[in-house]
Design a protein around this motif. Structure first.
Motif, PDB file in Angstrom:
ATOM      1  N   LEU A 200       0.818  -1.211   0.000  1.00 28.87           N
ATOM      2  CA  LEU A 200       0.000   0.000   0.000  1.00 28.87           C
ATOM      3  C   LEU A 200       0.852   1.261   0.000  1.00 28.87           C
ATOM      4  O   LEU A 200       0.325   2.368  -0.053  1.00 28.87           O
ATOM      5  N   PHE A 201       2.200   1.067   0.095  1.00 24.21           N
ATOM      6  CA  PHE A 201       3.065   2.252   0.154  1.00 24.21           C
ATOM      7  C   PHE A 201       4.407   1.919  -0.492  1.00 24.21           C
ATOM      8  O   PHE A 201       4.761   0.753  -0.668  1.00 24.21           O
TER       9      PHE A 201
ATOM     10  N   VAL B 140      -9.457  10.824  -5.450  1.00 21.24           N
ATOM     11  CA  VAL B 140      -8.271  10.061  -5.069  1.00 21.24           C
ATOM     12  C   VAL B 140      -8.748   8.946  -4.143  1.00 21.24           C
ATOM     13  O   VAL B 140      -9.333   9.220  -3.091  1.00 21.24           O
ATOM     14  N   LEU B 141      -8.513   7.693  -4.559  1.00 23.66           N
ATOM     15  CA  LEU B 141      -9.078   6.555  -3.827  1.00 23.66           C
ATOM     16  C   LEU B 141      -7.998   5.824  -3.036  1.00 23.66           C
ATOM     17  O   LEU B 141      -6.982   5.397  -3.586  1.00 23.66           O
ATOM     18  N   PHE B 142      -8.220   5.728  -1.731  1.00 19.69           N
ATOM     19  CA  PHE B 142      -7.359   4.920  -0.876  1.00 19.69           C
ATOM     20  C   PHE B 142      -8.254   4.164   0.096  1.00 19.69           C
ATOM     21  O   PHE B 142      -9.109   4.780   0.729  1.00 19.69           O
ATOM     22  N   PRO B 143      -8.080   2.860   0.294  1.00 21.98           N
ATOM     23  CA  PRO B 143      -7.066   2.015  -0.321  1.00 21.98           C
ATOM     24  C   PRO B 143      -7.281   1.844  -1.836  1.00 21.98           C
ATOM     25  O   PRO B 143      -8.401   1.941  -2.308  1.00 21.98           O
TER      26      PRO B 143
ATOM     27  N   GLN C 174      -7.787   0.304  -5.470  1.00 22.30           N
ATOM     28  CA  GLN C 174      -8.468  -0.863  -6.059  1.00 22.30           C
ATOM     29  C   GLN C 174      -8.992  -0.461  -7.431  1.00 22.30           C
ATOM     30  O   GLN C 174      -9.117   0.736  -7.722  1.00 22.30           O
TER      31      GLN C 174
ATOM     32  N   GLU D 120      -5.912   8.504  12.673  1.00 23.60           N
ATOM     33  CA  GLU D 120      -6.554   8.867  11.411  1.00 23.60           C
ATOM     34  C   GLU D 120      -5.834  10.104  10.923  1.00 23.60           C
ATOM     35  O   GLU D 120      -5.777  11.101  11.647  1.00 23.60           O
TER      36      GLU D 120
ATOM     37  N   GLY E  84      -6.045  14.366   0.330  1.00 23.78           N
ATOM     38  CA  GLY E  84      -7.500  14.295   0.457  1.00 23.78           C
ATOM     39  C   GLY E  84      -8.041  13.175   1.323  1.00 23.78           C
ATOM     40  O   GLY E  84      -8.792  13.435   2.268  1.00 23.78           O
TER      41      GLY E  84
ATOM     42  N   ILE F 142      -8.747  10.349   4.149  1.00 22.18           N
ATOM     43  CA  ILE F 142      -8.383  10.049   5.532  1.00 22.18           C
ATOM     44  C   ILE F 142      -7.873   8.616   5.547  1.00 22.18           C
ATOM     45  O   ILE F 142      -8.555   7.709   5.063  1.00 22.18           O
TER      46      ILE F 142
ATOM     47  N   ARG G 245      -6.031   5.445   7.951  1.00 26.16           N
ATOM     48  CA  ARG G 245      -5.815   4.968   9.316  1.00 26.16           C
ATOM     49  C   ARG G 245      -4.607   4.060   9.338  1.00 26.16           C
ATOM     50  O   ARG G 245      -4.434   3.229   8.437  1.00 26.16           O
ATOM     51  N   ALA G 246      -3.798   4.216  10.370  1.00 26.26           N
ATOM     52  CA  ALA G 246      -2.583   3.411  10.477  1.00 26.26           C
ATOM     53  C   ALA G 246      -2.097   3.462  11.909  1.00 26.26           C
ATOM     54  O   ALA G 246      -2.725   4.069  12.779  1.00 26.26           O
ATOM     55  N   ARG G 247      -0.937   2.848  12.142  1.00 22.67           N
ATOM     56  CA  ARG G 247      -0.298   2.967  13.456  1.00 22.67           C
ATOM     57  C   ARG G 247       0.307   4.349  13.612  1.00 22.67           C
ATOM     58  O   ARG G 247       0.639   5.013  12.627  1.00 22.67           O
TER      59      ARG G 247
ATOM     60  N   LEU H 154       3.684   0.597   7.889  1.00 23.69           N
ATOM     61  CA  LEU H 154       3.686   2.059   7.819  1.00 23.69           C
ATOM     62  C   LEU H 154       3.238   2.619   9.170  1.00 23.69           C
ATOM     63  O   LEU H 154       2.198   2.238   9.696  1.00 23.69           O
TER      64      LEU H 154
END
Lengths: 382, 118
Positions: free
Chosen positions: B2-3, B23-26, B28, B73, B79, B81, B83-85, B110
């Motif tokens: 993902l990165f 802009v689409l994250f994650p 797909q 978050e 653009g 949001i 979520r990660a550690r 990440l």
């Protein structure tokens, strides 16, 4: 909207309610849980099982064909049966299907029953093969812990103030024989460890156990034909259901609840000031504050002050989670949305005993679920 | 993945929708979550893994993972949001954060950290 306002044209009434107490996982089978609730609802409605023409069975964890495996023990009638799943809003969705079957003239008497046990969950989103950076990291309580943090930063609320939601809802649950948690809790007890995530402690999070809830809905013709007491028939005046929209850069939770609730207000021809009873998805304390604001019961940022003034108590301006809500009554999942309808009907009939909200005439049931989906129903005394 | 890492900075893999600009994250290629466009409308690209803290939490209970750990978050400059550690001794909403790659339990993970910390 261009949509037909079906429930304004075709009156639909709840005539029977029944529950099996929500409780910790036990050896009781889902069949016993479900049959207990359905039989109580049949007695309450004053009808026999053969009068029920269709049944929607809500559950998320039991599995395929649970409905027939339970309903067959009510006797052989050939009833039309289907199982419904919509995450935490499963029971609300089963209720919506039953209401629409009656409103659409498909049947005159229909059952919605939710039943669940905390078995292993089978998650659809995990099979979509769209990994995120937070897979397995952000459980529901952490999602709401982050909403709590943001609410505190935006509105200057404290953890102690937010925890007062749980004090109220545990107090309400202590008067509800069907609630999983039936103990009055002090603010100190609510704030005590174990800490779960962020500011959330255990007693600010819903317990997920087992249970069942059943509701029987009927057309105006059926109410007439049965000679059912009109004062105990509670009309369903709105049913709204939405999937969250793509909203980059903002949390979707508040927007989704606001949009769905206002769609329901439009159908019923009411506004937030008309609500006496609100049963909502208060799985975590912060949700009650966010949703009373989203529903227009107060302005954004005002919920804490209103809560502290007792406006959301039984006997206050609007009784919010008079049943104890998800925090005290519990969240067995499949039954939860149906159980909310049971509480509202009991309150609007004036049969809620020690937790009766005086003069209750209009109630609103709200659930959200993974998706995110949101369902809102409005019920009213004629 | 993902990165991607390069030039000392971490970038997020995203999908850009030519039809509506989302802009689409994650990332797909099933379809744009806003407008439904698919196939040739969707292109893989990257954006800087940086932004501001939208919210955060210290997680005390987890079914499988060792606790406590921080999650965040991040409202990214691009653009979405995400979520990660998080690894931040004093997180606050609005603070600038950037992503670093850390080795956790044998995997490259990440983690967002305060801007200016290496």
């Amino acid at each position: 909207m261009g949509k037909k306002n079906l429930l304004a044209e075709q009156p639909v009434y709840v005539i029977g309610i029944g529950l099996h107490r929500y409780q910790h996982a036990s050896d009781t089978t889902f069949v016993t849980l479900g049959l207990t609730a359905v039989r109580e609802a049949l007695v309450d409605a004053g009808i026999e099982w053969p009068s029920v023409e269709a049944a929607y069975v809500g559950n998320v964890r039991i599995g395929m064909a649970a409905g027939p495996a339970m309903l067959r023990y009510l006797g052989s009638t050939g009833v039309a049966v289907a199982q419904v799943e919509n995450a935490s809003a499963t029971g609300s969705t089963a209720f919506r299907q039953a209401v629409h079957d009656v409103a659409g003239g498909v049947v005159d008497i229909c059952l919605a029953v939710g039943v669940d046990k905390p078995d292993a969950m089978n998650w659809g989103p995990q099979k979509a093969n769209v990994p995120t950076l937070a897979d397995g990291l952000v459980e529901p309580f952490s999602h709401f812990a982050m909403l709590t943090e943001r609410y505190m930063a935006e509105h200057g609320a404290t953890p102690e103030q937010i925890a007062k939601v749980a004090v109220k809802n545990h107090r309400n649950g202590s008067m509800n024989p069907y609630a999983q948690r039936q103990k009055v809790r002090t603010l100190e007890e609510v704030l005590a460890p174990p800490q779960i995530s962020g500011a959330l402690t255990r007693l600010q999070c819903t317990p997920v156990g087992e249970g069942a809830a059943a509701v029987i809905v009927a057309s105006a013709e059926a109410v007439e034909r049965l000679g059912f007491d009109r004062n105990r028939a509670i009309r369903v005046t709105a049913s709204a259901s939405r999937l969250q929209e793509f909203t980059p850069g903002i949390n979707h939770d508040v927007a989704l609840t606001a949009k769905t609730t206002y769609e329901a207000y439009d159908q019923a021809g009411i506004g937030p000031e008309d609500l006496d009873i609100v049963e909502m998805h208060d799985a975590f304390t912060i949700e009650e504050l966010l949703y009373v604001e989203a529903m227009g019961l107060c302005a954004p940022g005002e919920a804490v002050r209103r809560l502290e003034a007792g406006e959301y108590d039984i006997g206050g301006k609007h009784a919010v989670s008079a049943s104890g809500g998800l925090i005290a009554m519990g969240h067995p999942t499949g039954p939860t949305g149906v159980g909310q309808v049971c509480e509202i009907v009991r309150q609007l009939r004036g049969e809620a005993g020690p937790r009766q909200h005086p003069g209750a005439r209009v109630g609103l049931a709200h659930m959200v679920g993974v998706g995110a989906v949101c369902l809102v129903h409005v019920l009213q005394r004629d | 993945m993902l990165f991607v890492e390069g030039d000392g900075a971490v970038a997020l893999r995203v999908v850009h929708c030519a039809s509506c600009g989302s802009v689409l994250f994650p990332p797909q290629h099933y379809g744009c979550e806003r407008c439904g466009s698919c196939d040739d409308a969707l292109t893989d690209t990257t954006v800087p893994a940086r932004g501001r803290i939208h919210s955060f939490a210290l997680v005390h209970r987890h079914a499988r993972l060792e606790t406590p750990f921080q999650i965040v978050e991040v409202l990214t400059d691009a653009g979405p949001i995400v979520r990660a550690r998080l690894d931040d001794p004093a997180p606050a909403i609005g603070d600038a954060v950037v992503a670093k790659v850390r080795r956790i339990d044998g995997a490259d993970v990440l983690v967002f950290v305060p801007e200016g910390i290496h």
